[in-house]
Design an enzyme around this catalytic site. Structure first.
Site, mmCIF file in Angstrom:
data_model
loop_
_atom_site.group_PDB
_atom_site.id
_atom_site.type_symbol
_atom_site.label_atom_id
_atom_site.label_comp_id
_atom_site.label_asym_id
_atom_site.label_seq_id
_atom_site.Cartn_x
_atom_site.Cartn_y
_atom_site.Cartn_z
ATOM 1 N N GLY A 75 2.703 -0.956 4.336
ATOM 2 C CA GLY A 75 2.765 0.450 3.962
ATOM 3 C C GLY A 75 4.216 0.893 3.820
ATOM 4 C CG ASN A 110 -1.751 1.218 1.382
ATOM 5 O OD1 ASN A 110 -1.847 2.003 0.432
ATOM 6 N ND2 ASN A 110 -2.368 1.402 2.535
ATOM 7 C CD1 TRP A 111 4.060 1.126 -2.501
ATOM 8 C CD2 TRP A 111 3.917 1.912 -4.595
ATOM 9 N NE1 TRP A 111 4.903 0.375 -3.278
ATOM 10 C CE2 TRP A 111 4.838 0.846 -4.575
ATOM 11 C CE3 TRP A 111 3.665 2.552 -5.801
ATOM 12 C CZ2 TRP A 111 5.510 0.415 -5.716
ATOM 13 C CZ3 TRP A 111 4.338 2.125 -6.956
ATOM 14 C CH2 TRP A 111 5.249 1.068 -6.909
ATOM 15 C CE LYS A 112 -0.213 3.414 4.606
ATOM 16 N NZ LYS A 112 -0.150 3.548 6.034
ATOM 17 C CD GLU A 166 -3.706 -2.159 7.382
ATOM 18 O OE1 GLU A 166 -2.582 -2.376 6.957
ATOM 19 O OE2 GLU A 166 -4.354 -1.139 7.092
ATOM 20 C CG HIS A 171 -6.023 2.308 5.000
ATOM 21 N ND1 HIS A 171 -5.580 3.232 5.925
ATOM 22 C CD2 HIS A 171 -5.022 1.404 4.863
ATOM 23 C CE1 HIS A 171 -4.361 2.888 6.316
ATOM 24 N NE2 HIS A 171 -3.995 1.783 5.686
HETATM 25 P P1 PGA Z 1 2.481 0.514 7.684
HETATM 26 O O1 PGA Z 1 1.080 0.747 6.991
HETATM 27 O O2 PGA Z 1 3.034 -0.775 7.167
HETATM 28 O O3 PGA Z 1 3.304 1.706 7.311
HETATM 29 O O4 PGA Z 1 2.240 0.439 9.154
HETATM 30 C C1 PGA Z 1 0.190 -0.313 6.753
HETATM 31 C C2 PGA Z 1 -1.091 0.227 6.185
HETATM 32 O O5 PGA Z 1 -1.498 1.332 6.558
HETATM 33 O O6 PGA Z 1 -1.723 -0.425 5.348
#
Ligand code: PGA
Length: 255
Positions: free
Chosen positions: A233, A10-12, A169, A96
């Protein structure tokens, strides 16, 4: 056939088009990886088509990080599930916690998005997770159950659930490398999620863990029986780190 644990990036809101292309060419040039069959990458809408052909050639699947809950119409700035599906995108993340909390996405909106995405035959990664306060109050399981029940509310067509997976999550663990989540805690929560779907729908679905997963802790989570993969992420932004996680995931199979 045995299936490797699933790894989702998940590259956001990270990576420009050229950075996304560079990442994919570096990833597929890593000859130490067996294959990419269990890998899904969720870039920004802008980058997604720019890496489409390379990903397709190498069996890497693509997902969007969001979609709207109408098929078409006057919704400035939105992208519909039909647009994704017709562009060959297979997956979409719905619910999310960053969208729930920072963008005020309500349970009702998530329910509509889930329904329309599944109706359009997209595979949905539904995110659920408790906040720190809910965990401290011991209400984590009821919080998760509420999120799942409101998301799938009215979803009577059992077939639609074939295309659903859930990413557990915990909100307090996202982007927080100091959170030190106990893999056993995540395992129990994932087992709880599977059981509740099974009780309500008589369906076995895949449940993933997400929250500060990286190449150092991935094995501890991915070896767990009820954790079918990871949603990653921060650690998915670095190609070396991400390919390490893929390598680790390929030592474990979904049970
Ligand atoms: P993170 O994010 O691995 O940076 O904790 C995971 C996500 O938000 O899907």
């Amino acid at each position: 056939m045995k299936k490797n644990k699933i790894v989702i990036a998940n590259w956001k809101m990270n990576k420009t088009v050229s950075e996304s292309q560079k990442f994919i060419s570096e990833l597929i040039n890593d000859r130490t990886l067996k294959n990419y069959k269990n890998v899904i990458i969720c870039p920004s809408f802008l980058s997604i088509m720019s890496i489409f052909t390379e990903c397709l050639k190498n069996n890497i699947k693509l997902g969007a990080q969001n979609c709207f809950y109408e098929d078409i119409g006057s919704f400035t700035g939105e992208v519909s599930p039909i647009m994704l599906k017709k562009s060959g995108i297979e997956y979409v993340i719905v619910g999310h916690s960053e969208r729930r909390i920072k963008l005020n996405e309500t349970p009702d909106i998530i329910n509509k998005k889930l329904f329309v995405a599944l109706k359009n035959k997209l595979k949905v990664i539904l995110c659920v997770g408790e906040t720190k306060t809910e965990k401290d109050c011991g209400t984590e399981k009821s919080a998760i159950l509420n999120q799942i029940n409101s998301a799938v509310c009215g979803l009577k067509e059992i077939d639609l659930l074939n295309n659903l997976m859930i990413a557990y999550e915990p909100v307090w663990a996202i982007g927080n490398t100091n959170a030190n989540v106990d893999p056993m805690y995540a395992e129990n929560m994932c087992a709880f999620i599977k059981d509740s779907i099974n009780i309500n729908f008589r369906k076995k679905i895949n449940v993933l863990y997400g929250g500060s997963l990286n190449s150092k802790n991935a094995e501890n989570f991915l070896k767990m029986e009820h954790i079918d993969g990871g949603l990653i992420g921060g650690a998915s932004l670095d190609v070396k780190e991400f390919s390490e996680i893929i390598k680790i995931s390929q030592n474990f199979y979904i049970s």
